[in-house]
Write an enzyme that holds these catalytic residues in place. Structure first.
Site, PDB file in Angstrom:
ATOM      1  N   ASP A  13       0.817  -1.224   0.000  1.00  0.00           N
ATOM      2  CA  ASP A  13       0.000   0.000   0.000  1.00  0.00           C
ATOM      3  C   ASP A  13       0.848   1.271   0.000  1.00  0.00           C
ATOM      4  O   ASP A  13       0.431   2.306   0.512  1.00  0.00           O
ATOM      5  CB  ASP A  13      -0.950   0.053   1.224  1.00  0.00           C
ATOM      6  CG  ASP A  13      -1.772  -1.194   1.352  1.00  0.00           C
ATOM      7  OD1 ASP A  13      -2.293  -1.644   0.332  1.00  0.00           O
ATOM      8  OD2 ASP A  13      -1.880  -1.724   2.479  1.00  0.00           O
ATOM      9  N   HIS A  41      -4.301  -1.814  -6.163  1.00  0.00           N
ATOM     10  CA  HIS A  41      -3.503  -0.664  -6.569  1.00  0.00           C
ATOM     11  C   HIS A  41      -4.451   0.449  -6.961  1.00  0.00           C
ATOM     12  O   HIS A  41      -5.222   0.310  -7.900  1.00  0.00           O
ATOM     13  CB  HIS A  41      -2.606  -1.020  -7.757  1.00  0.00           C
ATOM     14  CG  HIS A  41      -1.497  -1.951  -7.389  1.00  0.00           C
ATOM     15  ND1 HIS A  41      -0.561  -2.413  -8.273  1.00  0.00           N
ATOM     16  CD2 HIS A  41      -1.165  -2.488  -6.198  1.00  0.00           C
ATOM     17  CE1 HIS A  41       0.291  -3.197  -7.647  1.00  0.00           C
ATOM     18  NE2 HIS A  41      -0.053  -3.269  -6.391  1.00  0.00           N
ATOM     19  N   GLY A 415       0.365  13.965  -3.901  1.00  0.00           N
ATOM     20  CA  GLY A 415      -1.074  13.824  -4.108  1.00  0.00           C
ATOM     21  C   GLY A 415      -1.335  12.586  -4.943  1.00  0.00           C
ATOM     22  O   GLY A 415      -0.412  12.067  -5.585  1.00  0.00           O
TER      23      GLY A 415
HETATM   24  P1  GDP Z   1      -0.397   0.333  -3.783  1.00  0.00           P
HETATM   25  O1  GDP Z   1      -1.057  -0.961  -3.498  1.00  0.00           O
HETATM   26  O2  GDP Z   1       1.039   0.347  -3.383  1.00  0.00           O
HETATM   27  O3  GDP Z   1      -0.614   0.820  -5.167  1.00  0.00           O
HETATM   28  O4  GDP Z   1      -1.052   1.429  -2.837  1.00  0.00           O
HETATM   29  P2  GDP Z   1      -2.607   1.701  -2.591  1.00  0.00           P
HETATM   30  O5  GDP Z   1      -3.246   2.023  -3.859  1.00  0.00           O
HETATM   31  O6  GDP Z   1      -3.219   0.640  -1.780  1.00  0.00           O
HETATM   32  O7  GDP Z   1      -2.529   2.958  -1.630  1.00  0.00           O
HETATM   33  C1  GDP Z   1      -2.061   4.147  -2.008  1.00  0.00           C
HETATM   34  C2  GDP Z   1      -3.187   5.152  -1.755  1.00  0.00           C
HETATM   35  O8  GDP Z   1      -2.603   6.409  -1.612  1.00  0.00           O
HETATM   36  C3  GDP Z   1      -4.150   5.301  -2.911  1.00  0.00           C
HETATM   37  O9  GDP Z   1      -5.410   5.669  -2.414  1.00  0.00           O
HETATM   38  C4  GDP Z   1      -3.546   6.417  -3.734  1.00  0.00           C
HETATM   39  O10 GDP Z   1      -4.479   7.121  -4.538  1.00  0.00           O
HETATM   40  C5  GDP Z   1      -3.011   7.284  -2.655  1.00  0.00           C
HETATM   41  N1  GDP Z   1      -1.814   8.049  -2.973  1.00  0.00           N
HETATM   42  C6  GDP Z   1      -0.724   7.638  -3.676  1.00  0.00           C
HETATM   43  N2  GDP Z   1       0.225   8.591  -3.661  1.00  0.00           N
HETATM   44  C7  GDP Z   1      -0.281   9.622  -2.926  1.00  0.00           C
HETATM   45  C8  GDP Z   1       0.235  10.878  -2.505  1.00  0.00           C
HETATM   46  O11 GDP Z   1       1.358  11.255  -2.780  1.00  0.00           O
HETATM   47  N3  GDP Z   1      -0.577  11.651  -1.711  1.00  0.00           N
HETATM   48  C9  GDP Z   1      -1.824  11.262  -1.359  1.00  0.00           C
HETATM   49  N4  GDP Z   1      -2.546  12.085  -0.586  1.00  0.00           N
HETATM   50  N5  GDP Z   1      -2.340  10.078  -1.729  1.00  0.00           N
HETATM   51  C10 GDP Z   1      -1.570   9.275  -2.490  1.00  0.00           C
END
Ligand code: GDP
Length: 424
Positions: A13, A41, A415
């Site tokens: 995550d 993701h 973001g």
């Molecule tokens: P993954 O499984 O590694 O792809 O991660 P997830 O998708 O489960 O979690 C990442 C969450 O953080 C998602 O809701 C993304 O939209 C959000 N996100 C990713 N990068 C950023 C960031 O730089 N800032 C913010 N506020 N949210 C982010």
């Protein structure tokens, strides 16, 4: 174009999906090489917000070929519903956009059921499984008791193979767990409903990737979960059942000889963890609630509130080293903007000694965090796009992490949107 892997450094995550979505611009092929529908993701782009579970994150880019390699847990039910889900929102997954390895093993209906039955049997000792059948699937894969996707092209052979597996698996279902047995009629229904439609996507992904590699189109490997969940190097037994490391990508994609030029490790600016097991930096109560809310830390697959805490340098440095990361993407820096002081766990205290090393899993529950505090920046940074425009305190936080984990931070994400990124 170079071949790159995007991998999680911590518990998963970390924001890998958004990084893959960003970097697919320079890639001809995006490959998922391990894991299955147990992860989510999250991607926000011109089509909206998506939580992808099995589909590679390159599915949104026109002209990008997406591969599900032999290392994935190919759940036909999950994949079929994901293909339908994205189609409803204008993203059409056609056989020229998605290629499924003929050597990928199929996650069978009883894998998900067995996952739930075993977690129920474990009761308060449960692993915190997402109950997507991943552990039973990989056990059966390595026991050679699953079906390969390519077998769908040989219907007679497939049915004979399934009948054998069914007879064997029913022994466990009925006699160990007292569950109902599966029948060939149930399997026929499953084949008709979910598997037949996948046939046009099945191919020898090894041949495809060898071609893509020699043509230099740029292959992007998209990992699921993070270093601390790796089957061999993670926090046993609270890890997953596959290899989450970049080193496994060539094996799990179908082209073992492929070279990866850059390994981008994704690190969140603070720590989160879903499920059970030791989580040394964990916060509880109000401060945890505040961070969880600020970061929207609820599981993409299960909606479960994630456990949260400050960045854990000890675990992160270990994660960087086992991944062999050559570049870091630090995500969610914007989430920390509300904090006056930014806490960071820089060492563990274990048996009365301070340590920089990540302990053996059995020793980990006894470790406690040593926390240092850095200055906060006290303003919204989500609109910043250049390194020099970040407040000094935010730059200092990034540089502090970079120095402590021993790897350059080349990307800072502020973001969730595609363009909310600072490239250093
Ligand atoms: P993954 O499984 O590694 O792809 O991660 P997830 O998708 O489960 O979690 C990442 C969450 O953080 C998602 O809701 C993304 O939209 C959000 N996100 C990713 N990068 C950023 C960031 O730089 N800032 C913010 N506020 N949210 C982010």
């Amino acid at each position: 174009m170079s071949n790159r892997a995007i991998v999680g450094i911590n518990w998963g995550d970390e924001g890998k999906g958004r990084m893959v979505d960003l970097l697919t611009e320079n890639s001809g092929v995006v490959v998922r090489y391990q894991g299955g529908g147990n992860a989510g993701h999250t991607i926000i782009n011109e089509y909206g917000k998506f939580a992808l579970h099995l589909l590679p994150s390159g599915i949104f880019r026109p002209g990008v070929v997406n591969v599900l390699g032999n290392g994935v847990a190919l759940d036909p039910e999950n994949l079929a519903s994901e293909i339908d889900e994205v189609a409803k929102r204008g993203v059409y997954v056609t056989p020229d956009k998605l290629k499924i390895s003929d050597r990928a093993s199929l996650l069978l209906p009883w894998h998900r059921e067995l996952d739930g039955l075993e977690e129920a049997r474990l009761a308060d000792k449960k692993f915190g499984s997402t109950k997507q059948g991943i552990a039973p699937f990989y056990s059966d894969k390595y026991a050679k008791k699953t079906v390969l996707a390519g077998e769908l092209l040989y219907p007679e052979h497939l049915r004979a193979h399934l009948a054998d597996l069914l007879e064997w698996k029913n022994l466990t279902l009925e006699r160990v767990y007292g569950a109902r047995p599966y029948t060939m009629e149930m399997m026929e229904e499953w084949l008709n409903k979910y598997c037949e439609r996948l046939i046009p996507y099945i191919t020898d992904t090894g041949a495809l990737l060898r071609r893509a590699d020699s043509d230099g189109v740029g292959i992007l490997f998209e990992a699921q979960l993070g270093s601390l969940r790796d089957i061999d190097y993670g926090i046993h037994p609270y890890n997953t059942s596959s290899n989450t490391l970049a080193a496994y990508a060539p094996i799990g994609c179908g082209c073992p000889s492929i070279k990866i030029d850059e390994i981008i490790g994704v690190v969140k600016a603070y720590s989160t963890c879903v499920g059970e097991g030791p989580f040394t930096c964990e916060w509880f109560g109000e401060e945890a609630e505040r961070l969880r809310e600020a970061g929207g830390e609820y599981g993409a697959k299960t909606g479960r509130p994630r456990r949260v805490g400050p960045l854990d340098i000890v675990a992160t440095r270990y994660g960087v080293s086992v991944q062999g990361a050559t570049n870091i993407a630090l995500t969610k820096l914007d989430v920390l903007s509300y904090m006056e002081k930014i806490p960071v766990c820089t060492q563990y205290e274990l048996d009365g000694q301070l340590t920089d090393s990540f302990p053996f899993p059995a020793a980990l529950p006894a470790a406690s965090p040593v926390t240092e505090y850095l200055d906060g920046w006290g303003c919204d940074i989500s609109g910043v796009r250049n390194w020099d425009d970040l407040p000094q305190a935010a730059r200092d936080y990034v540089l502090f992490i970079e120095e402590r984990i021993g790897c350059r931070i080349g990307y800072v994400s502020v973001g969730p949107e595609r363009d909310s990124i600072i490239v250093r």
